[in-house]
Design a protein around this motif. Structure first.
Motif, PDB file in Angstrom:
ATOM      1  N   UNK B  77      -5.128  -0.637   6.021  1.00 17.13           N
ATOM      2  CA  UNK B  77      -5.640  -1.462   7.234  1.00 17.13           C
ATOM      3  C   UNK B  77      -6.758  -1.994   6.982  1.00 17.13           C
ATOM      4  N   UNK B  78      -7.563  -1.883   5.750  1.00 14.74           N
ATOM      5  CA  UNK B  78      -8.779  -2.388   5.790  1.00 14.74           C
ATOM      6  C   UNK B  78      -8.560  -3.630   4.989  1.00 14.74           C
ATOM      7  N   UNK B  79      -9.653  -4.516   5.137  1.00 14.48           N
ATOM      8  CA  UNK B  79      -9.747  -5.788   4.386  1.00 14.48           C
ATOM      9  C   UNK B  79     -10.919  -5.839   3.709  1.00 14.48           C
ATOM     10  N   UNK B  80     -10.811  -6.079   2.213  1.00 10.28           N
ATOM     11  CA  UNK B  80     -12.041  -6.037   1.273  1.00 10.28           C
ATOM     12  C   UNK B  80     -12.312  -7.631   1.159  1.00 10.28           C
ATOM     13  N   UNK B  81     -13.687  -7.869   1.514  1.00 12.35           N
ATOM     14  CA  UNK B  81     -14.070  -9.147   1.245  1.00 12.35           C
ATOM     15  C   UNK B  81     -14.858  -9.435  -0.132  1.00 12.35           C
ATOM     16  N   UNK B  82     -14.910 -10.279  -1.071  1.00 12.00           N
ATOM     17  CA  UNK B  82     -15.824 -10.619  -2.051  1.00 12.00           C
ATOM     18  C   UNK B  82     -16.213 -11.847  -2.141  1.00 12.00           C
ATOM     19  N   UNK B  83     -17.494 -11.888  -2.274  1.00 12.98           N
ATOM     20  CA  UNK B  83     -18.323 -13.323  -2.283  1.00 12.98           C
ATOM     21  C   UNK B  83     -17.872 -14.037  -3.739  1.00 12.98           C
ATOM     22  N   UNK B  84     -18.101 -15.137  -3.632  1.00 12.79           N
ATOM     23  CA  UNK B  84     -17.502 -16.056  -4.948  1.00 12.79           C
ATOM     24  C   UNK B  84     -19.082 -16.670  -5.253  1.00 12.79           C
ATOM     25  N   UNK B  85     -19.235 -16.467  -6.332  1.00 18.32           N
ATOM     26  CA  UNK B  85     -20.546 -17.238  -6.806  1.00 18.32           C
ATOM     27  C   UNK B  85     -20.459 -18.785  -6.672  1.00 18.32           C
ATOM     28  N   UNK B  86     -21.254 -19.421  -6.227  1.00 20.53           N
ATOM     29  CA  UNK B  86     -21.332 -20.817  -6.198  1.00 20.53           C
ATOM     30  C   UNK B  86     -21.304 -21.394  -7.697  1.00 20.53           C
ATOM     31  N   UNK B  87     -20.757 -22.267  -8.074  1.00 16.45           N
ATOM     32  CA  UNK B  87     -20.520 -22.946  -9.408  1.00 16.45           C
ATOM     33  C   UNK B  87     -21.765 -23.695  -9.820  1.00 16.45           C
ATOM     34  N   UNK B  88     -22.828 -23.085 -10.759  1.00 16.11           N
ATOM     35  CA  UNK B  88     -23.841 -23.895 -11.187  1.00 16.11           C
ATOM     36  C   UNK B  88     -23.772 -24.324 -12.634  1.00 16.11           C
ATOM     37  N   UNK B  89     -22.469 -24.648 -12.966  1.00 12.45           N
ATOM     38  CA  UNK B  89     -22.300 -25.069 -14.460  1.00 12.45           C
ATOM     39  C   UNK B  89     -23.185 -26.466 -14.347  1.00 12.45           C
ATOM     40  N   UNK B  90     -23.872 -26.646 -15.422  1.00 13.15           N
ATOM     41  CA  UNK B  90     -24.793 -27.859 -15.708  1.00 13.15           C
ATOM     42  C   UNK B  90     -23.558 -29.054 -15.999  1.00 13.15           C
ATOM     43  N   UNK B  91     -23.741 -30.116 -15.019  1.00 13.66           N
ATOM     44  CA  UNK B  91     -22.994 -31.157 -15.053  1.00 13.66           C
ATOM     45  C   UNK B  91     -23.516 -32.521 -14.999  1.00 13.66           C
ATOM     46  N   UNK B  92     -22.962 -33.333 -15.949  1.00 13.08           N
ATOM     47  CA  UNK B  92     -23.762 -34.720 -16.212  1.00 13.08           C
ATOM     48  C   UNK B  92     -22.680 -35.957 -15.523  1.00 13.08           C
ATOM     49  N   UNK B  93     -22.938 -36.610 -14.514  1.00 22.06           N
ATOM     50  CA  UNK B  93     -22.213 -37.539 -14.511  1.00 22.06           C
ATOM     51  C   UNK B  93     -22.673 -38.780 -15.163  1.00 22.06           C
ATOM     52  N   UNK B  94     -21.694 -39.239 -15.965  1.00 20.83           N
ATOM     53  CA  UNK B  94     -22.173 -40.630 -16.859  1.00 20.83           C
ATOM     54  C   UNK B  94     -21.280 -41.754 -16.183  1.00 20.83           C
ATOM     55  N   UNK B  95     -21.994 -42.827 -16.026  1.00 22.80           N
ATOM     56  CA  UNK B  95     -21.113 -44.265 -15.831  1.00 22.80           C
ATOM     57  C   UNK B  95     -20.791 -44.373 -14.348  1.00 22.80           C
ATOM     58  N   UNK B  96     -21.596 -43.542 -13.611  1.00 23.53           N
ATOM     59  CA  UNK B  96     -21.451 -43.730 -12.305  1.00 23.53           C
ATOM     60  C   UNK B  96     -21.952 -45.247 -11.708  1.00 23.53           C
ATOM     61  N   UNK B  97     -21.527 -45.735 -10.644  1.00 28.73           N
ATOM     62  CA  UNK B  97     -22.114 -47.089 -10.158  1.00 28.73           C
ATOM     63  C   UNK B  97     -23.177 -46.488  -9.208  1.00 28.73           C
TER      64      UNK B  97
END
Ligand code: SF4
Ligand code: SF4
Ligand code: SF4
Ligand code: SF4
Lengths: 293, 340
Positions: B77-97
């Motif tokens: 009858x219990x609910x177990x909640x688990x946090x999810x860590x935000x994604x902080x993978x380095x990301x490079x956007x190339x060729x954006x307008x």
């Protein structure tokens, strides 16, 4: 031809035979022709007709906002009219509740890359509407690029599919996974489709949820399988979904697979003939049961 | 003083970023030839030129179409909640307008308003945006009407400008951009790439805002938007549209709570639990999209929620989208179109 079209529409509105004409307009030359809703005779000059008039206007006759305008006259090409046939068979309108203006495809679109219409036009079986109240223009005949004007050969129609089916099931699944991974669930394919007229689509059911709303591979496969099931034997191959998809997903291939299965199993082609009972809505003792294994 | 990089070196740099485990997003040719921003597996997929704008936007770098915010498990009858860590993978956007990059500072307001969205902020901090200044535009572009332009630097960390003979001029805009190209460029004092004027101005946003303030109930909405189908082709590909829905997905054992894109153009968007829908017809939904972008957001945050990229109009199956709606509004405002 455009004069005749405008004149026909003007007269219908003047005489009060219809309240609105659903046709094509083009507010500026840089635009693709788009649906317009003409309610006054003097506005009929806004109507255009050219071989970029892709939209299947049959999709509007089931929409609440359009129904509220009163009896419509709807402009259809031969391919669009197939959608009207199915919609009428499915009791979505009564034939005297709408006026159908057919236009024959007078010029065939330049085929080739970048012309989304070329694929379906190349194997079109109905360049001239058959059930319209009035038909304007005469279909262009025979051109080597597009085959004869009156009947398609199944070979041409399903050429892309037949080629695809030579791949192994694993290759085909990999292809669909890649295609569908681009789907963002914008539902443009559903909204342009004349056959997708449900008041509440199964993907919108949320109490409880029937299909994951996430645009993940699981959610996307579920959405496209649901769509395919609901289109089998109903899709008329107008290719509007394929044209509308911003992600360039090859929905045409999926639709063709449904159409071919239905043709093979039931000798039925959606929207071709008003008198043939729709395959989904009829029962026959002769129906094959070979899918039960 | 200009700094330049050869195209080949730029591509090698992209492969180096990938080798370092960074996520790299850029325009690629997908499916039937449509250009989309997508994660790259190799620099050879990258398409930097020869098109005006991708059919989607770069917003997935910071606001993905579907993002898990926590997971849950049933335990009797219990609910177990688990946090999810935000994604902080380095990301490079190339060729954006530039019109894509410019959406980021605009989105920052919303995601840091009454609630600071840690998922958005983590991705945003980990993202570096390299734009390519526009040398081409089409009839659907209207950056210059919303205060931007072919080389607007808002939201860019670095900007590439196409120089002759396979070179790009590199202009670092922020520290992130400087760091990214540090030691990778060559000084070339003689190269100074001219910047195109971009499309002519198509309307005045002040006129639009005035119309929106005074014409909430105008029949013009019905007339202009009658053909709108209520799909998400505009909003989902728009760099600035940011609506989302929060849903649970799982089974009897547990599942996840996800933040999924949503759009004000869907009829279901505003349906109340009672079944009542305050935006019962499509004209009201289109009005919402325009009002939000050109009146509500500017009033609240001092920024227009549109960068003039034209993506919504290019994607619209019935040639509407924001540009054609605004041009029709401007015509009504000028009195050249009569409202029925
Ligand atoms: S599924 Fe696509 S091709 Fe088939 S009727 Fe609908 S829009 Fe036309
Ligand atoms: S139009 Fe394309 S992206 Fe949108 S829901 Fe349909 S298949 Fe997915
Ligand atoms: S404006 Fe076009 S893209 Fe946007 S909801 Fe309407 S039909 Fe769809
Ligand atoms: S509303 Fe349209 S033109 Fe404006 S930013 Fe969004 S997609 Fe681009």
């Amino acid at each position: 031809m455009i004069d005749q079209l405008r004149q026909t529409c003007r007269k219908l509105l003047e005489e009060g035979a219809v309240k609105v004409v659903i046709g094509y307009g083009q507010d500026k030359p840089s635009m693709m022709p788009h649906p317009v809703f003409i309610t006054k005779p003097e506005e009929c000059d806004r109507l255009v007709w050219n071989d970029l008039c892709f939209a299947n206007l049959a999709a509007y006759i089931t929409r609440k906002e359009i129904k509220a305008l009163g009896k419509p006259a709807v402009i259809v090409k031969g391919c669009d009219e197939r959608a009207l046939v199915v919609l009428e068979q499915e009791s979505q309108f009564t034939r005297d509740g709408i006026y159908v203006i057919g236009v024959a495809c007078t010029s065939l679109p330049a085929s080739g890359v970048g012309n989304p219409r070329a694929a379906k036009c190349a194997s079109c079986a109905v360049r001239t509407p058959r059930y319209a109240d009035v038909t304007i223009g005469e279909a262009a005949v025979g051109s080597s690029a597009v085959g004869s004007s009156s009947c398609s050969t199944a070979d041409a129609e399903f050429a892309q599919l037949d080629e695809f089916m030579k791949k192994t099931p694993a290759e085909r699944f990999a292809y669909w996974k890649a295609e569908l991974s681009r789907c963002v669930k914008c539902y443009a394919c559903r909204e342009v489709c004349p056959m997708c007229y449900c008041n509440r689509c199964i993907v919108d059911k949320n109490r409880p949820t029937a299909i994951d709303t996430s645009a993940t591979i699981k959610g996307n496969l579920a959405w496209h399988i649901a769509r395919a099931f609901h289109q089998a034997g109903r899709c008329v191959g107008c290719d509007e979904c394929t044209r509308a998809c911003p992600a360039g997903i090859n929905l045409r291939l999926l639709n063709q697979s449904l159409a071919k299965s239905v043709e093979r199993a039931f000798a039925y082609k959606a929207g071709m003939d008003k008198e043939t009972p729709p395959v989904i809505g009829s029962y026959s003792l002769e129906d094959k049961e070979n899918f039960i294994q | 003083m200009s700094d330049v990089i050869a195209k080949d070196d730029l591509l090698r740099l992209v492969d180096q970023w990938l080798a370092e485990g960074k996520r790299v997003l850029g325009p690629v040719k997908a499916g039937d030839g449509v250009i989309l921003y997508a994660p790259l597996a190799a620099s050879s997929q990258l398409v930097l030129e020869g098109f005006v704008h991708a059919a989607n936007s770069i917003k997935e770098a910071v606001f993905p179409r579907s993002e898990t915010i926590y997971t849950y498990k049933f335990n009797g009858h219990e609910i177990e909640l688990s946090d999810v860590d935000p994604d902080s993978t380095q990301c490079i956007v190339i060729g954006a307008r530039p019109c894509d990059a410019a959406s980021l500072p605009v989105l920052d307001h919303l995601f840091n308003w009454d609630y600071k969205d840690k998922f958005y902020n983590a991705r945003r901090a980990a993202t570096t945006v390299v734009t390519v200044a526009c040398s081409e535009y089409d009839d659907n572009c209207f950056c210059t009407s919303v205060g931007l332009g072919p080389a607007a630097e808002q939201g860019s960390d670095a900007m590439l400008l196409k120089a002759p003979d396979g070179w790009y001029e590199v202009r670092a805009v922020t520290d992130k951009g400087t760091a990214l190209f540090n030691g990778k460029t060559t000084p070339a004092p003689e190269i100074k790439v001219p910047i195109s004027d971009g499309p002519a101005k198509k309307f005045d946003t002040v006129d639009i805002e005035t119309f929106l303030k005074n014409n909430y109930e105008s029949d013009a909405w019905r007339d202009i938007t009658m053909r709108c189908l209520g799909c998400g082709a505009c909003a989902y590909n728009c760099p600035t549209c940011h609506c989302f829905d929060i849903v649970d997905e799982g089974d009897a054992a547990g599942g996840r709570r996800v933040k999924n894109w949503d759009s004000c153009q869907f009829g279901q968007f505003t349906v109340h639990a009672s079944g009542h829908n305050p935006r019962a017809v499509q004209a009201q939904r289109q009005r919402q999209r325009i009002q939000h972008k050109f009146r509500i957001y500017p009033e609240k945050f001092g920024a227009i929620l549109c960068t003039g990229c034209g993506t919504c109009t290019r994607n619209c199956p019935v040639s509407l989208g924001v540009l054609n709606t605004l041009e029709a509004i401007a015509a009504v405002a000028r009195g050249s179109i009569e409202v029925k």
